[in-house]
Design a protein around this motif. Structure first.
Motif, PDB file in Angstrom:
ATOM      1  N   GLU A  19       0.829  -1.208   0.000  1.00 29.62           N
ATOM      2  CA  GLU A  19       0.000   0.000   0.000  1.00 29.62           C
ATOM      3  C   GLU A  19       0.866   1.262   0.000  1.00 29.62           C
ATOM      4  O   GLU A  19       0.610   2.200  -0.759  1.00 29.62           O
ATOM      5  N   LEU A  20       1.900   1.282   0.846  1.00 27.30           N
ATOM      6  CA  LEU A  20       2.790   2.434   0.855  1.00 27.30           C
ATOM      7  C   LEU A  20       3.545   2.525  -0.464  1.00 27.30           C
ATOM      8  O   LEU A  20       3.754   3.622  -0.989  1.00 27.30           O
ATOM      9  N   ASP A  25       4.733   5.212  -5.290  1.00 26.45           N
ATOM     10  CA  ASP A  25       5.143   4.720  -6.611  1.00 26.45           C
ATOM     11  C   ASP A  25       6.539   4.094  -6.516  1.00 26.45           C
ATOM     12  O   ASP A  25       7.453   4.406  -7.284  1.00 26.45           O
ATOM     13  N   THR A  26       6.674   3.213  -5.523  1.00 26.22           N
ATOM     14  CA  THR A  26       7.946   2.568  -5.207  1.00 26.22           C
ATOM     15  C   THR A  26       7.704   1.087  -4.981  1.00 26.22           C
ATOM     16  O   THR A  26       6.697   0.701  -4.397  1.00 26.22           O
ATOM     17  N   PRO A  48      14.603  10.472   1.741  1.00 29.11           N
ATOM     18  CA  PRO A  48      14.112  11.663   2.445  1.00 29.11           C
ATOM     19  C   PRO A  48      12.737  12.147   1.960  1.00 29.11           C
ATOM     20  O   PRO A  48      11.933  12.622   2.763  1.00 29.11           O
ATOM     21  N   ILE A  49      12.468  12.012   0.687  1.00 26.19           N
ATOM     22  CA  ILE A  49      11.158  12.424   0.175  1.00 26.19           C
ATOM     23  C   ILE A  49      10.077  11.470   0.678  1.00 26.19           C
ATOM     24  O   ILE A  49       8.984  11.898   1.063  1.00 26.19           O
ATOM     25  N   ALA A  50      10.376  10.180   0.723  1.00 25.05           N
ATOM     26  CA  ALA A  50       9.416   9.209   1.263  1.00 25.05           C
ATOM     27  C   ALA A  50       9.141   9.506   2.734  1.00 25.05           C
ATOM     28  O   ALA A  50       7.990   9.389   3.184  1.00 25.05           O
ATOM     29  N   CYS A  51      10.164   9.906   3.470  1.00 25.98           N
ATOM     30  CA  CYS A  51       9.975  10.275   4.881  1.00 25.98           C
ATOM     31  C   CYS A  51       9.022  11.462   4.997  1.00 25.98           C
ATOM     32  O   CYS A  51       8.130  11.470   5.844  1.00 25.98           O
ATOM     33  N   PRO A  63      -3.883  10.702  -0.122  1.00 27.88           N
ATOM     34  CA  PRO A  63      -3.864  10.745  -1.583  1.00 27.88           C
ATOM     35  C   PRO A  63      -4.908   9.800  -2.167  1.00 27.88           C
ATOM     36  O   PRO A  63      -5.498   8.979  -1.463  1.00 27.88           O
ATOM     37  N   SER A  64      -5.103   9.898  -3.464  1.00 34.03           N
ATOM     38  CA  SER A  64      -6.098   9.043  -4.124  1.00 34.03           C
ATOM     39  C   SER A  64      -5.737   7.555  -4.017  1.00 34.03           C
ATOM     40  O   SER A  64      -6.607   6.706  -4.108  1.00 34.03           O
ATOM     41  N   GLN A  65      -4.463   7.248  -3.801  1.00 32.85           N
ATOM     42  CA  GLN A  65      -4.035   5.843  -3.688  1.00 32.85           C
ATOM     43  C   GLN A  65      -4.281   5.272  -2.294  1.00 32.85           C
ATOM     44  O   GLN A  65      -4.013   4.108  -2.043  1.00 32.85           O
TER      45      GLN A  65
END
Length: 70
Positions: A19-20, A25-26, A48-51, A63-65
């Motif tokens: 889910e994450l 998108d990883t 860092p962006i994922a954090c 988010p929509s996801q």
């Protein structure tokens, strides 16, 4: 945020690796590596962006996801 904090926050949010992964998108295997013990040969620091995104999710952004029912 270190790997342990990252994993605990993902779990607190009730998100699976898949889910994450969809939200970021990883590949879930990459997230597993971010969460691995630092001594593991496959570990690496969380992106860092994922954090930052995980912190937004903690603060209520959806988010929509975002999986239904969570």
């Amino acid at each position: 945020m270190n790997n342990i904090e990252f994993k605990k926050l993902r779990q607190k949010l009730g998100l699976t690796l898949a889910e994450l992964g969809s939200i970021l998108d990883t590949d879930p295997r990459t997230i597993r590596k971010w969460e691995a013990d630092g001594a593991a040969s496959t570990s690496r620091d969380p992106n860092p962006i994922a954090c930052r995104v995980l912190e937004w999710l903690r603060d209520g952004y959806r988010p929509s996801q975002w999986p239904d029912g969570k």
